[in-house]
Design a protein around this motif. Structure first.
Motif, PDB file in Angstrom:
ATOM      1  N   VAL A   1      24.521  -1.251  43.316  1.00 33.00           N
ATOM      2  CA  VAL A   1      24.345  -0.722  41.961  1.00 33.00           C
ATOM      3  C   VAL A   1      24.474  -1.837  40.927  1.00 33.00           C
ATOM      4  O   VAL A   1      23.647  -1.974  40.023  1.00 33.00           O
ATOM      5  CB  VAL A   1      25.364   0.399  41.681  1.00 33.00           C
ATOM      6  CG1 VAL A   1      25.340   0.794  40.226  1.00 33.00           C
ATOM      7  CG2 VAL A   1      25.076   1.616  42.546  1.00 33.00           C
ATOM      8  N   ARG A  43      21.422  -4.213  40.841  1.00 32.14           N
ATOM      9  CA  ARG A  43      20.277  -3.638  40.126  1.00 32.14           C
ATOM     10  C   ARG A  43      20.531  -3.643  38.632  1.00 32.14           C
ATOM     11  O   ARG A  43      19.653  -3.956  37.835  1.00 32.14           O
ATOM     12  CB  ARG A  43      20.043  -2.196  40.556  1.00 32.14           C
ATOM     13  CG  ARG A  43      19.424  -2.049  41.893  1.00 32.14           C
ATOM     14  CD  ARG A  43      17.934  -2.283  41.822  1.00 32.14           C
ATOM     15  NE  ARG A  43      17.376  -2.303  43.144  1.00 32.14           N
ATOM     16  CZ  ARG A  43      17.390  -3.383  43.913  1.00 32.14           C
ATOM     17  NH1 ARG A  43      17.892  -4.507  43.480  1.00 32.14           N
ATOM     18  NH2 ARG A  43      16.898  -3.330  45.123  1.00 32.14           N
ATOM     19  N   MET A  44      21.754  -3.303  38.248  1.00 34.32           N
ATOM     20  CA  MET A  44      22.085  -3.241  36.816  1.00 34.32           C
ATOM     21  C   MET A  44      22.009  -4.629  36.206  1.00 34.32           C
ATOM     22  O   MET A  44      21.684  -4.788  35.030  1.00 34.32           O
ATOM     23  CB  MET A  44      23.486  -2.651  36.625  1.00 34.32           C
ATOM     24  CG  MET A  44      23.557  -1.157  36.887  1.00 34.32           C
ATOM     25  SD  MET A  44      25.208  -0.545  36.561  1.00 34.32           S
ATOM     26  CE  MET A  44      24.927   1.211  36.513  1.00 34.32           C
ATOM     27  N   ASN A  77      19.792  -6.758  36.659  1.00 37.49           N
ATOM     28  CA  ASN A  77      18.406  -6.986  36.244  1.00 37.49           C
ATOM     29  C   ASN A  77      18.116  -6.375  34.889  1.00 37.49           C
ATOM     30  O   ASN A  77      17.148  -6.733  34.239  1.00 37.49           O
ATOM     31  CB  ASN A  77      17.427  -6.345  37.242  1.00 37.49           C
ATOM     32  CG  ASN A  77      17.444  -7.050  38.579  1.00 37.49           C
ATOM     33  OD1 ASN A  77      17.879  -8.178  38.677  1.00 37.49           O
ATOM     34  ND2 ASN A  77      16.986  -6.364  39.607  1.00 37.49           N
ATOM     35  N   LEU A  78      18.922  -5.398  34.522  1.00 39.45           N
ATOM     36  CA  LEU A  78      18.608  -4.620  33.331  1.00 39.45           C
ATOM     37  C   LEU A  78      19.472  -4.971  32.125  1.00 39.45           C
ATOM     38  O   LEU A  78      19.075  -4.708  31.004  1.00 39.45           O
ATOM     39  CB  LEU A  78      18.762  -3.123  33.644  1.00 39.45           C
ATOM     40  CG  LEU A  78      17.877  -2.600  34.781  1.00 39.45           C
ATOM     41  CD1 LEU A  78      18.301  -1.198  35.199  1.00 39.45           C
ATOM     42  CD2 LEU A  78      16.422  -2.577  34.361  1.00 39.45           C
TER      43      LEU A  78
END
Lengths: 281, 266
Positions: free
Chosen positions: B151, B154-155, B157-158
């Motif tokens: 998690v 992925r976060m 990247n954002l």
């Protein structure tokens, strides 16, 4: 505004609601068309179409029919929005990309309509992730006007035959030249790179050839950088249909079977780089 | 262990006592305010351990080194017969790692790595004291690290920063929010570790609302580095949150304990 973990009950004013037991069925298809940051999503009662374009020359579409979803409800005739595809993919794969058997991420997607963000509810192993992705005005999409009646040449190949060829395309070549002909070489892929030119021929009676309908000899060139992303779709697919029309426009249609054996399609349309249509090779 | 430390710090302090080794990173601005305290019992790792400190009352040695160098040296030792580590002082102080490798001939091959270290004088030893457990608002066990790792990756990247919030009912949320997207992951039933009550801080926690969240916004890269360094599941993993101030992670393995402090962003 706190995000609630509970997805909305039916009866809420959502123009699009979709549920999927295995989010990979959606994320793997979207990855096959992910060569730009932005995509346009188009939903009708038939299902979801996600379109990505580049340079006004190439368009990729991923089709996920309504039957693939466990639930798919569209309240209006069609729902369209533009969204950041990289962000969407990061959210869909929030629990990781490795596919362990038996473990999958469940997805529920909700869209309230124009101006609202796309809501994703993802769950794996009791952990819930809620995503809110902003949407934008949909752009005008290219209309390649590629209909089956105008097709000049068509080949259907088993993807395994093309996979290696596409993965090893000479990227120092600016173009990929595709020759289709009722006579030899039947189907040829050519590149013209720094090391020289490479030609890959597929005979019409090859095991990999499922269908061969070539009426005219056509040689067309396409910018290789635009076609390279289609390798992702090719890698996922079991069959590919290659069609060209009189103007040399190329249509690549990939038949993809997902983990549950269901069929989905991805297609790529590409404009020719130079118009070289030879009557005879 | 060295590999994990190498991922977390470019330079750190190694403190040697008779019974333990400590890898310490103190919270200087250069580290981005992060500090680390890793403790291991020499008996669990070494067959032989001899050391002599500066003086009898201070039987300790403090060295400054780059863990990446030690990590690379130890890579050679993957299939070694024996490894010897010595502190020497030829031209400059070095940690000499001698790796005895198996060989077909009767005489064994020895590969030696000299890792330069800095000796830290006694007057600076106070800079490297064991950090005390902060007066936290919430203490909670971490979720399965594999899920948390995916998690957070992925976060990353954002967004550049992530909010960790947790309450005393075993709930933890990881949140990011940018112009493009907001993502919240909810973990439940994590359990809150019991802490021995000290000077009334526990009783005040009992008065507190069990549902109310303590939260801190931290640099997501630092969190991702900490999680990425954990190759094996720890025996115990928990974090203490001081609202808007600092998050204190404690990861316990059988023979190693690691504490990591990530301050909240302004």
């Amino acid at each position: 505004m706190p995000l609630s973990t509970q997805p909305p009950a039916s009866g809420e004013p959502y123009v699009l609601v979709a549920s999927l037991d295995n989010a990979r069925h959606l994320s793997s298809l979207l990855r096959a068309v992910h060569f730009q940051d932005h995509a346009t999503c188009f939903a009708t009662a038939n299902g979801l179409r996600v379109t990505v374009e580049d340079a006004k020359c190439i368009q990729a579409n991923a089709f996920i029919q309504a039957e693939i979803f466990q639930e798919f409800a569209v309240q209006e005739e069609s729902v369209t929005f533009r969204i950041n595809l990289s962000v969407l993919l990061d959210c869909l794969t929030i629990f990781g990309t490795s596919s362990l058997p038996g473990i999958s991420t469940a997805l529920r997607m909700c869209y309230r309509g124009y101006g609202y963000p796309l809501m994703l509810f993802l769950e794996e192993g009791g952990v819930v992730t809620v995503c809110k992705i902003n949407t934008q005005e949909p752009d005008e999409l290219l209309d390649f006007d590629f209909c089956s009646t105008k097709v000049v040449n068509k080949i259907i190949l088993q993807s395994e035959g093309l996979r290696e060829a596409f993965a090893e395309l000479d990227m120092t070549s600016e173009v990929l030249q595709i020759t289709m002909s009722p006579d030899k070489p039947y189907f040829r892929l050519s590149t013209f790179g720094n090391a020289g030119s490479a030609h890959l021929d597929y005979p019409r009676d090859s095991d990999l050839m499922e269908a061969f309908y070539c009426n005219q000899t056509q040689t067309n060139r396409y910018k290789i950088s635009l076609l390279k992303p289609s390798t992702k779709a090719l890698a996922l697919s079991c069959k590919v249909s290659i069609r060209t029309d009189a103007q040399g426009f190329l249509s690549l249609q990939y038949m993809i079977r997902n983990e549950d054996g269901q069929i989905c399609f991805v297609e790529y349309y590409c404009c020719p780089d130079e118009d070289i249509t030879e009557a005879e090779l | 262990v060295i590999n994990t430390i190498a991922k977390l710090a470019k330079t750190c302090t190694l403190r040697l006592t008779v019974s333990k080794l400590y890898f310490i990173l103190s919270d200087k601005v250069a580290n981005g305010g992060v500090s680390m305290w890793c403790e291991l019992c020499q008996g669990n790792f070494f067959d032989e351990f001899q050391m002599e400190g500066v003086a009898a009352e201070h039987n300790e040695i403090y060295l400054e080194l780059m863990p990446e160098n030690l990590s690379r040296a130890l890579k050679t030792a993957q299939s070694a017969k024996a490894v010897k580590i010595k502190l020497t002082n030829k031209h400059c102080p070095c940690l000499r790692v001698a790796v005895e490798l198996p060989s077909l001939s009767s005489s064994s091959r020895i590969v030696t790595h000299d890792i330069p270290v800095g000796i830290i004088p006694r007057r600076l030893w106070n800079d490297f004291r064991e950090p005390s457990v902060p007066d936290f608002d919430v203490s909670i066990y971490l979720p399965v690290l594999k899920t948390m790792k995916s998690v957070v990756e992925r976060m990353k990247n954002l967004s550049n920063s992530i909010v960790i919030e947790a309450n005393l009912s075993g709930e933890m949320n990881l949140k990011i929010e940018t112009d493009l997207v907001s993502v919240t992951t909810h973990f439940k039933d994590l359990g809150n570790p019991p802490w021995a009550s000290e000077d009334g801080c526990q009783s005040s926690a009992q008065d507190r609302d069990l549902e109310s969240m303590a939260e801190a916004r931290i640099d997501i890269k630092k969190l991702q580095q900490l999680l990425a360094g954990q190759q094996v599941n720890p025996t115990k993993a928990l974090c203490n949150i001081v609202s808007k101030r600092i998050v204190h992670f404690i990861l316990l393995h059988e023979d190693v304990s690691l504490q990591y402090f990530i301050p909240a962003l302004a």
